[in-house]
Motif scaffolding. Sequence first.
Motif, PDB file in Angstrom:
ATOM      1  N   THR A 237       6.465  36.804 121.471  1.00 37.63           N
ATOM      2  CA  THR A 237       7.890  37.056 121.235  1.00 37.63           C
ATOM      3  C   THR A 237       8.808  37.058 122.346  1.00 37.63           C
ATOM      4  O   THR A 237      10.009  36.528 122.269  1.00 37.63           O
ATOM      5  CB  THR A 237       7.903  38.583 120.405  1.00 37.63           C
ATOM      6  OG1 THR A 237       7.118  38.562 119.244  1.00 37.63           O
ATOM      7  CG2 THR A 237       9.448  38.681 119.677  1.00 37.63           C
TER       8      THR A 237
ATOM      9  N   ASN B 111       9.311  33.501 123.439  1.00 38.84           N
ATOM     10  CA  ASN B 111      10.053  32.863 122.699  1.00 38.84           C
ATOM     11  C   ASN B 111      11.627  33.351 122.863  1.00 38.84           C
ATOM     12  O   ASN B 111      12.307  32.267 122.840  1.00 38.84           O
ATOM     13  CB  ASN B 111       9.828  32.995 121.441  1.00 38.84           C
ATOM     14  CG  ASN B 111      10.548  32.330 120.270  1.00 38.84           C
ATOM     15  OD1 ASN B 111      11.450  32.787 119.602  1.00 38.84           O
ATOM     16  ND2 ASN B 111      10.110  31.040 119.829  1.00 38.84           N
TER      17      ASN B 111
ATOM     18  N   LEU C 187      13.004  23.646 117.424  1.00 33.22           N
ATOM     19  CA  LEU C 187      11.597  23.980 117.357  1.00 33.22           C
ATOM     20  C   LEU C 187      11.409  25.577 117.920  1.00 33.22           C
ATOM     21  O   LEU C 187      10.538  26.146 117.238  1.00 33.22           O
ATOM     22  CB  LEU C 187      10.840  22.999 118.315  1.00 33.22           C
ATOM     23  CG  LEU C 187       9.270  23.399 118.367  1.00 33.22           C
ATOM     24  CD1 LEU C 187       8.751  23.090 117.194  1.00 33.22           C
ATOM     25  CD2 LEU C 187       8.584  22.369 119.554  1.00 33.22           C
ATOM     26  N   PRO C 188      12.120  25.879 119.029  1.00 30.91           N
ATOM     27  CA  PRO C 188      11.813  27.179 119.174  1.00 30.91           C
ATOM     28  C   PRO C 188      12.285  28.443 118.149  1.00 30.91           C
ATOM     29  O   PRO C 188      11.723  29.207 117.997  1.00 30.91           O
ATOM     30  CB  PRO C 188      12.876  27.588 120.568  1.00 30.91           C
ATOM     31  CG  PRO C 188      13.110  26.174 121.024  1.00 30.91           C
ATOM     32  CD  PRO C 188      13.027  25.274 119.803  1.00 30.91           C
TER      33      PRO C 188
ATOM     34  N   LYS D 158      12.214  27.681 114.791  1.00 38.42           N
ATOM     35  CA  LYS D 158      11.220  27.730 113.941  1.00 38.42           C
ATOM     36  C   LYS D 158       9.972  28.370 114.126  1.00 38.42           C
ATOM     37  O   LYS D 158       9.503  29.032 113.393  1.00 38.42           O
ATOM     38  CB  LYS D 158      10.673  26.105 113.842  1.00 38.42           C
ATOM     39  CG  LYS D 158       9.940  25.509 112.709  1.00 38.42           C
ATOM     40  CD  LYS D 158       9.749  24.051 112.782  1.00 38.42           C
ATOM     41  CE  LYS D 158       9.190  23.495 111.406  1.00 38.42           C
ATOM     42  NZ  LYS D 158       8.928  22.063 111.711  1.00 38.42           N
ATOM     43  N   ILE D 159       9.538  28.367 115.446  1.00 32.28           N
ATOM     44  CA  ILE D 159       8.337  29.104 115.929  1.00 32.28           C
ATOM     45  C   ILE D 159       8.851  30.466 115.826  1.00 32.28           C
ATOM     46  O   ILE D 159       7.954  31.281 115.443  1.00 32.28           O
ATOM     47  CB  ILE D 159       8.074  28.843 117.440  1.00 32.28           C
ATOM     48  CG1 ILE D 159       7.509  27.391 117.461  1.00 32.28           C
ATOM     49  CG2 ILE D 159       7.080  29.943 118.021  1.00 32.28           C
ATOM     50  CD1 ILE D 159       7.305  26.894 118.719  1.00 32.28           C
ATOM     51  N   ALA D 160       9.913  31.015 116.074  1.00 32.77           N
ATOM     52  CA  ALA D 160      10.524  32.471 115.882  1.00 32.77           C
ATOM     53  C   ALA D 160      10.559  32.808 114.489  1.00 32.77           C
ATOM     54  O   ALA D 160      10.784  33.895 113.787  1.00 32.77           O
ATOM     55  CB  ALA D 160      11.819  32.738 116.450  1.00 32.77           C
ATOM     56  N   GLY D 161      10.653  31.657 113.571  1.00 28.37           N
ATOM     57  CA  GLY D 161      10.602  32.151 112.301  1.00 28.37           C
ATOM     58  C   GLY D 161      11.830  32.228 111.478  1.00 28.37           C
ATOM     59  O   GLY D 161      12.348  32.686 110.546  1.00 28.37           O
ATOM     60  N   VAL D 162      12.858  31.626 112.204  1.00 28.47           N
ATOM     61  CA  VAL D 162      14.407  31.536 111.720  1.00 28.47           C
ATOM     62  C   VAL D 162      14.381  30.817 110.564  1.00 28.47           C
ATOM     63  O   VAL D 162      13.794  29.636 110.375  1.00 28.47           O
ATOM     64  CB  VAL D 162      15.290  31.118 112.883  1.00 28.47           C
ATOM     65  CG1 VAL D 162      16.702  30.988 112.392  1.00 28.47           C
ATOM     66  CG2 VAL D 162      15.068  32.160 113.940  1.00 28.47           C
ATOM     67  N   ARG D 163      15.215  30.891 109.531  1.00 28.63           N
ATOM     68  CA  ARG D 163      15.315  30.203 108.353  1.00 28.63           C
ATOM     69  C   ARG D 163      16.009  28.903 108.552  1.00 28.63           C
ATOM     70  O   ARG D 163      16.767  28.915 109.205  1.00 28.63           O
ATOM     71  CB  ARG D 163      16.015  31.200 107.095  1.00 28.63           C
ATOM     72  CG  ARG D 163      15.147  32.077 106.562  1.00 28.63           C
ATOM     73  CD  ARG D 163      15.624  32.932 105.420  1.00 28.63           C
ATOM     74  NE  ARG D 163      15.022  33.652 104.953  1.00 28.63           N
ATOM     75  CZ  ARG D 163      13.966  33.232 104.038  1.00 28.63           C
ATOM     76  NH1 ARG D 163      13.786  32.041 103.479  1.00 28.63           N
ATOM     77  NH2 ARG D 163      13.054  34.298 103.424  1.00 28.63           N
TER      78      ARG D 163
ATOM     79  N   ARG E 154      18.833  28.031 111.098  1.00 22.09           N
ATOM     80  CA  ARG E 154      18.373  26.947 112.257  1.00 22.09           C
ATOM     81  C   ARG E 154      19.111  25.885 112.411  1.00 22.09           C
ATOM     82  O   ARG E 154      19.423  25.454 113.513  1.00 22.09           O
ATOM     83  CB  ARG E 154      16.697  26.519 111.664  1.00 22.09           C
ATOM     84  CG  ARG E 154      15.696  26.555 112.831  1.00 22.09           C
ATOM     85  CD  ARG E 154      14.437  26.897 112.127  1.00 22.09           C
ATOM     86  NE  ARG E 154      14.063  25.609 111.309  1.00 22.09           N
ATOM     87  CZ  ARG E 154      13.328  25.521 110.197  1.00 22.09           C
ATOM     88  NH1 ARG E 154      12.644  26.773 110.038  1.00 22.09           N
ATOM     89  NH2 ARG E 154      13.107  24.537 109.467  1.00 22.09           N
TER      90      ARG E 154
END
Lengths: 429, 257
Positions: free
Chosen positions: B83, B86, B110-111, B113-118, B122
Amino acid sequence: MNGFDLIRSAIGNSLRSKTRTVLTVIAIFIGAFTLTLTSGVGTGINDYIDSTLSSIGASDVMSVTKTPADAQNDGPVEYDPDSSTVESDRPAGGDIEAITSTDLDTLAAVPGVLSVEPAVSVRADFVQYDGGTRYQSAIGELVPGMSLELAAGEQPDASASDDQIAIPQSFVEPLGFADDADAIGKTLTIGITDAQGTQSTIDATIVGVSEPGLVGGTSAAPNTALLDALHQTQSVGLTEKAAQTYASATVRFDPDATDAQIATLKADLKAAGYDGVTVEDQIGSFKTVIDAIILVLNGFAVIALLAAGFGIVNTLLMSVQERTREIGLMKAMGMSGGRVFGLFTIEAVFIGFLGSAIGVVIGMLAGTLANSVLSGGLLSALPGLSLVAFDPVSLGVIVLTVMGIAFLAGTIPALRAARQDPITSLRYE
Amino acid sequence: MPVPILAARDVRKSYGRGPTRFDALKGVSLDIVEGESIAIVGKSGSGKSTLMHLLALLDQPSSGVVELNGRDAAGLRGSNLNTTRNQTFGFVFQQFFLTPGASVLDNVTLPLKIAGVRGAERRRRGMAALAQLELADKAKNKATDLSGGQKQRVVIARALVNDPSVIFADEPTGNLDTATGAVVEDILFDLNRSTGITLIIVTHDEELAARCDRRVYIRDGLVVDEATSAHHDAHRGHGAHAGAAEQPADGDGEVAA
């Protein structure tokens, strides 16, 4: 990265190198296709045997014959002038000792036996419709609970008092009916000769037309009333003793009996000097052979799938190699090893899913095509048999198994990707 | 003296064991203050990249301590470390590291997406980062279809998209011609000045290094020289004053978040 994005990225990645993915999918497709067809053939044949089973006899019925005195000994049996023999119409046949009314009483006393009926066998000379050509026909025995595969009409009613009969489909046109439905309700004349050599006729109403099956279905099936009438006519002139000897008896037992209970019943009958054979026993050996063949064929398909599994390993290892820097970048940006592992295994599972789903669908199409070709040609003598049948559960199992194999194959490259060190990966040129 | 956003305390890093042992860093200490631009200058093999990797928490020192906001970064493990990577750092690499088949927007987000942002969020933030670098019209293009300068701007957009407090730039202009390189440099220094983002540039290019507030020279795993640019110092003093109203309190809070 959330689950949805992970799956989407994995699917996207698998489609990035199309040629490689397509080739791997083809390898899996071949395995899944073969597995679909072999298991389809297994299902088809076993379904056919099951439906044939119900047409030859009810499941709570055992056919009982007398055990020859020295059946256990090899070699010829000594002649006994006191024991009479009747000719058996059972395929395994030969002459067997007759069952008399004394035997029926003995059988009724065996524990587990609900009722005993002598197996009446009648031999008709001919069947005829409306004064037309006379044809030879075997007369079968309809045990209550037994059902015929009907092309038209309904089952002969065992409890009806009038004379009813179901004729085989192959008799419909020769007897002079327009079609199956036309025969229903018409009167069939049966010619029969008694022990004194006098020929007489009995009329019966045609209530059903039966499809030919693997075992039964080539003989006309009378109801109980007609069978009794035929038997009486045939027995005219016989002594009472001779009239009351039968080739076999039909024993009914509890329909809910377990295999173990049936085995006990058979042992009890054996101890009393009788051999009991259920319908399953007669047909079961067929199924065993077919199951063994299907197992071997499935084995080949699974070998093909294992080979395809190595294809997945290879494809994904190349993919990991190619995407080394991308993996390193994602890890540098804070993607966990677990997610990287997930990304590659999901890709493997997706490839497995593609291959197996296409394989199953094309397999079903090919099976359906084969059915329609074969039923009009090679297998036309066995109507009612669809060689390939599909059972949604086993198709689902095929797809899931392939996806499972794909997952296992995917773990090898996925582990390699997950363990990659971001710095080394980013230095990779 | 404010708590440095990143600090190295007598950091050593060696690879291998026994006779093949290689000491990449032999005891480096360095403080990096929030909002400054610093160049780590050295030849290849000097240990400058190793130092950057340690500061970016991509690697752990053999001995010594790397501190993030005054706390020992060795305490960060597993998902905490991921985290932090990121959300705190952005990377600009010489070789771009763009995913070839994917669209420019997908590369930039991409960052996130990795962080799990919708997805929608995004997209919005990705487009904002692209607009900042005047690449909004290229969002749907494939990354491979861009020129070198455009690619490096996409990489900068990707480094900015998750709103990091530090940007690491490893030879950011190494693959670009002089004119394009100058544009990319301007973008990076503008960001540093206008948003107060900390800029750490690893380079062997003296001209690029000269534009930074501070230069740290590394040779054979040791800091051999440090220089502060008078011109930039004055300039930075200016910027610090201008930013003072909004930065200090805000700065700490932002890093802790």
